[in-house]
Design a protein around this motif. Structure first.
Motif, short mmCIF file in Angstrom:
data_model
loop_
_atom_site.label_atom_id
_atom_site.label_comp_id
_atom_site.label_asym_id
_atom_site.label_seq_id
_atom_site.Cartn_x
_atom_site.Cartn_y
_atom_site.Cartn_z
N GLU A 73 0.75 -1.13 0.04
CA GLU A 73 -0.02 -0.15 -0.08
C GLU A 73 0.87 1.44 -0.14
O GLU A 73 0.53 2.31 -0.64
CB GLU A 73 -1.02 0.18 1.22
CG GLU A 73 -2.15 -0.92 0.98
CD GLU A 73 -1.76 -2.40 1.25
OE1 GLU A 73 -2.61 -3.07 1.01
OE2 GLU A 73 -0.59 -2.79 1.74
N ARG A 74 1.91 1.36 0.83
CA ARG A 74 2.69 2.41 0.73
C ARG A 74 3.54 2.52 -0.56
O ARG A 74 3.65 3.77 -1.10
CB ARG A 74 4.08 2.28 1.76
CG ARG A 74 5.12 3.34 1.75
CD ARG A 74 6.03 3.10 2.96
NE ARG A 74 5.35 3.57 4.02
CZ ARG A 74 5.64 3.44 5.33
NH1 ARG A 74 7.14 2.98 5.40
NH2 ARG A 74 4.96 3.72 6.52
N VAL A 75 4.18 1.51 -1.36
CA VAL A 75 4.44 1.57 -2.62
C VAL A 75 3.50 2.31 -3.54
O VAL A 75 3.67 3.09 -4.48
CB VAL A 75 5.01 0.26 -3.11
CG1 VAL A 75 5.57 0.45 -4.58
CG2 VAL A 75 6.09 -0.22 -2.29
N ALA A 76 2.15 1.66 -3.42
CA ALA A 76 1.17 2.05 -4.30
C ALA A 76 1.00 3.67 -4.32
O ALA A 76 0.59 4.43 -5.07
CB ALA A 76 0.00 1.59 -4.03
N ARG A 77 0.93 4.23 -2.86
CA ARG A 77 0.76 5.90 -2.67
C ARG A 77 2.03 6.50 -3.30
O ARG A 77 1.92 7.76 -3.43
CB ARG A 77 0.80 6.08 -1.13
CG ARG A 77 -0.67 5.26 -0.50
CD ARG A 77 -0.58 5.84 0.96
NE ARG A 77 0.19 5.48 1.94
CZ ARG A 77 -0.07 4.50 2.57
NH1 ARG A 77 -0.66 3.50 2.29
NH2 ARG A 77 1.20 4.00 3.53
N LEU A 78 3.23 6.07 -3.29
CA LEU A 78 4.40 6.54 -3.56
C LEU A 78 4.45 6.27 -5.20
O LEU A 78 5.52 6.65 -5.91
CB LEU A 78 5.49 6.08 -2.97
CG LEU A 78 5.66 6.33 -1.52
CD1 LEU A 78 6.89 5.34 -0.95
CD2 LEU A 78 5.88 7.70 -1.32
N GLY A 79 3.51 5.79 -6.00
CA GLY A 79 3.31 5.87 -7.32
C GLY A 79 3.66 4.59 -8.00
O GLY A 79 3.93 4.67 -9.24
N GLY A 80 3.88 3.36 -7.35
CA GLY A 80 4.09 2.44 -7.86
C GLY A 80 5.55 1.79 -7.69
O GLY A 80 6.41 2.58 -7.61
N LEU A 81 5.82 0.68 -7.95
CA LEU A 81 7.33 0.09 -7.73
C LEU A 81 8.13 0.69 -8.86
O LEU A 81 9.29 1.20 -8.70
CB LEU A 81 7.31 -1.37 -7.90
CG LEU A 81 8.55 -2.00 -7.50
CD1 LEU A 81 9.26 -1.61 -6.15
CD2 LEU A 81 8.23 -3.56 -7.75
N HIS A 82 7.43 0.93 -10.18
CA HIS A 82 8.59 1.56 -11.22
C HIS A 82 8.91 3.09 -10.94
O HIS A 82 10.20 3.18 -10.91
CB HIS A 82 7.76 1.55 -12.51
CG HIS A 82 7.27 0.16 -13.26
ND1 HIS A 82 6.18 -0.25 -12.50
CD2 HIS A 82 7.92 -0.46 -13.82
CE1 HIS A 82 6.07 -1.37 -13.18
NE2 HIS A 82 7.15 -1.59 -14.10
N THR A 83 8.05 3.54 -10.28
CA THR A 83 8.48 5.07 -9.95
C THR A 83 9.36 5.10 -8.60
O THR A 83 10.31 5.68 -8.61
CB THR A 83 7.31 6.00 -9.87
OG1 THR A 83 6.36 6.14 -10.86
CG2 THR A 83 7.45 7.19 -9.15
N PHE A 84 8.81 4.32 -7.83
CA PHE A 84 9.56 4.16 -6.53
C PHE A 84 11.05 3.72 -6.51
O PHE A 84 11.96 4.57 -5.80
CB PHE A 84 8.93 3.05 -5.46
CG PHE A 84 9.33 3.07 -4.07
CD1 PHE A 84 9.57 4.09 -3.23
CD2 PHE A 84 9.81 1.81 -3.49
CE1 PHE A 84 9.63 4.16 -1.89
CE2 PHE A 84 10.02 1.47 -1.89
CZ PHE A 84 10.19 2.90 -1.44
N MET A 85 11.34 2.73 -7.36
CA MET A 85 12.89 2.42 -7.56
C MET A 85 13.40 3.01 -8.90
O MET A 85 14.64 2.67 -9.29
CB MET A 85 12.82 0.87 -7.39
CG MET A 85 12.22 0.24 -8.82
SD MET A 85 12.68 -1.66 -8.84
CE MET A 85 14.39 -1.73 -8.86
N ASN A 86 12.94 3.84 -9.64
CA ASN A 86 13.45 4.40 -10.78
C ASN A 86 13.66 3.32 -11.88
O ASN A 86 14.73 3.34 -12.34
CB ASN A 86 14.53 5.29 -10.49
CG ASN A 86 14.96 6.29 -11.84
OD1 ASN A 86 14.15 6.38 -12.44
ND2 ASN A 86 16.24 6.19 -11.63
#
Length: 380
Positions: A73-86
């Motif tokens: 849920e936190r990863v989703a709030r932060l834009g998803g895994l692609h955005t989160f880890m660039n």
């Protein structure tokens, strides 16, 4: 069967070996493909841009570990895994099913799913096919894996059969759960996982059940869990042929470079394994002449690159002597350079196999590779 949510084009075949392209919204995946493992949203000791520069088209993330930390849920709030880890290219997420086996001391297995006790803080979590699909949807995965159980190959046949049957029921629930997330399902893909350990008949039944449900691609699970290369290859002599020819075939958790060559010979298209990064952190470099252990004192004044045939930045810049020094001194840079080399070597191996298949010389390539790789090296 359902229509796949991507275009899989087979460009050439050579025996059972084949090379092709999986075209997804976030980019093309050239097959045979090796996916570096980014368990917790990172390929350890490498920047995402360096992983891409090494030649990787896709990476793998781990549902179980990301569920625990930082939380889907936190990863989703932060834009998803692609955005989160660039990482803006495709990501495949495993379902958490492997942890059903590997963390057997920390879980309770029922028809509903698996209750885990976190290896981090002891908190309890329930992972079901439906929850696994939800987590992978929250992460924004491009290739979602069905939730399954992965029994060890040394279990009695009736235990393996019972486990396979439950995995097939979970596969149907995974399909339904995946389809329930309509927006995510429209731009991603779902792979089913064949089980049955080393048993040809059980794997045939599993493949038939999965095909009836319908998946975008198919994985071969339940191998590389201690059965040894000979038994694995004997299973791969029939398992890929039981799966649909027009869909990608993914061998989960494999493996050493010679495992990859042998599996491609038998019709496998996709792979993942922690080995290149884990070995790099522990001082082992993979080369065209076999693995070498950079902790060995004989490299202390060796001014040659890790592998003179390798095109990675590490081999173009640093000597074995320097990397030996870094490893012996436990410097972080040593793990970084070794991992960069190993990931680069694996991607160069995949490109070499793609080229050989496309040019109709894969058998000769495989023979030459085994001669050099198995005949050299220094793992002492």
């Amino acid at each position: 069967m359902t229509k796949p949510r991507f275009d899989f084009t087979i460009h050439a075949t050579d025996g059972k070996a084949r090379t092709g392209t999986i075209a997804m919204q976030r980019g093309e995946i050239r097959t045979p493909a090796f996916m570096p493992v980014g368990t917790a949203g990172t390929v350890k000791a490498m920047k995402p841009e360096s992983v891409r520069a090494a030649g990787a088209d896709i990476i793998l993330g781990n549902t179980y570990h990301l569920m625990l930390r930082p939380g889907a849920e936190r990863v989703a709030r932060l834009g998803g895994l692609h955005t989160f880890m660039n990482w803006q290219r495709p990501i495949l997420t495993d379902s958490g099913g492997y942890q059903v086996m590997s963390l057997s001391d920390l879980r309770k297995l029922t028809e509903q799913g698996v209750e885990f006790r976190s290896h981090i803080d002891g908190s309890k979590h329930m992972l079901t096919p439906e929850r696994s699909m939800e987590i992978q949807r929250l992460l924004g995965s491009d290739i979602v894996m069905a939730f399954d159980e992965c029994p060890r190959a040394d279990q009695p046949r009736d235990v393996i059969a019972e486990s396979m049957e439950m995995s097939m029921r979970w596969a149907k629930r995974s399909r339904d759960g995946f389809d329930g997330g309509a927006e995510h399902a429209a731009r991603s893909a779902l792979f089913g996982i064949q089980q049955g350990a080393l048993d040809e008949q059980l794997r045939k039944i599993s493949a038939e059940r999965l095909t009836d449900i319908g998946f975008d691609g198919y994985a071969i699970g339940g191998l590389a869990v201690g059965e040894g290369q000979e038994a694995m290859f004997a299973t791969l002599d029939f398992a890929p042929d039981q799966l649909p020819e027009d869909r990608p075939r993914y061998l989960m958790g494999v493996g050493k470079p010679d495992d990859l060559v042998g599996a491609v010979e038998r019709g496998v298209d996709m792979f993942d394994c922690v080995l290149p990064s884990r070995s790099g952190r522990n001082g082992q470099a993979f080369t065209w002449n076999g693995p070498i252990n950079l902790r060995n004192a004989r490299f202390a004044e060796d001014q040659e690159p890790l592998d003179s045939r390798c095109a990675c930045p590490t081999c173009g810049t640093y000597s074995r002597a320097y990397i030996h020094h870094l490893i012996k001194s436990q410097e972080i840079l040593g793990a970084m350079l070794m991992t960069e080399h190993n990931i680069g070597f694996y991607q160069q191996l995949m490109q070499a196999m793609r080229d050989a298949i496309g040019e109709g010389r894969f058998a000769a390539f495989a023979a030459d590779f085994r001669r050099d790789y198995l005949g050299g090296g220094d793992t002492a």
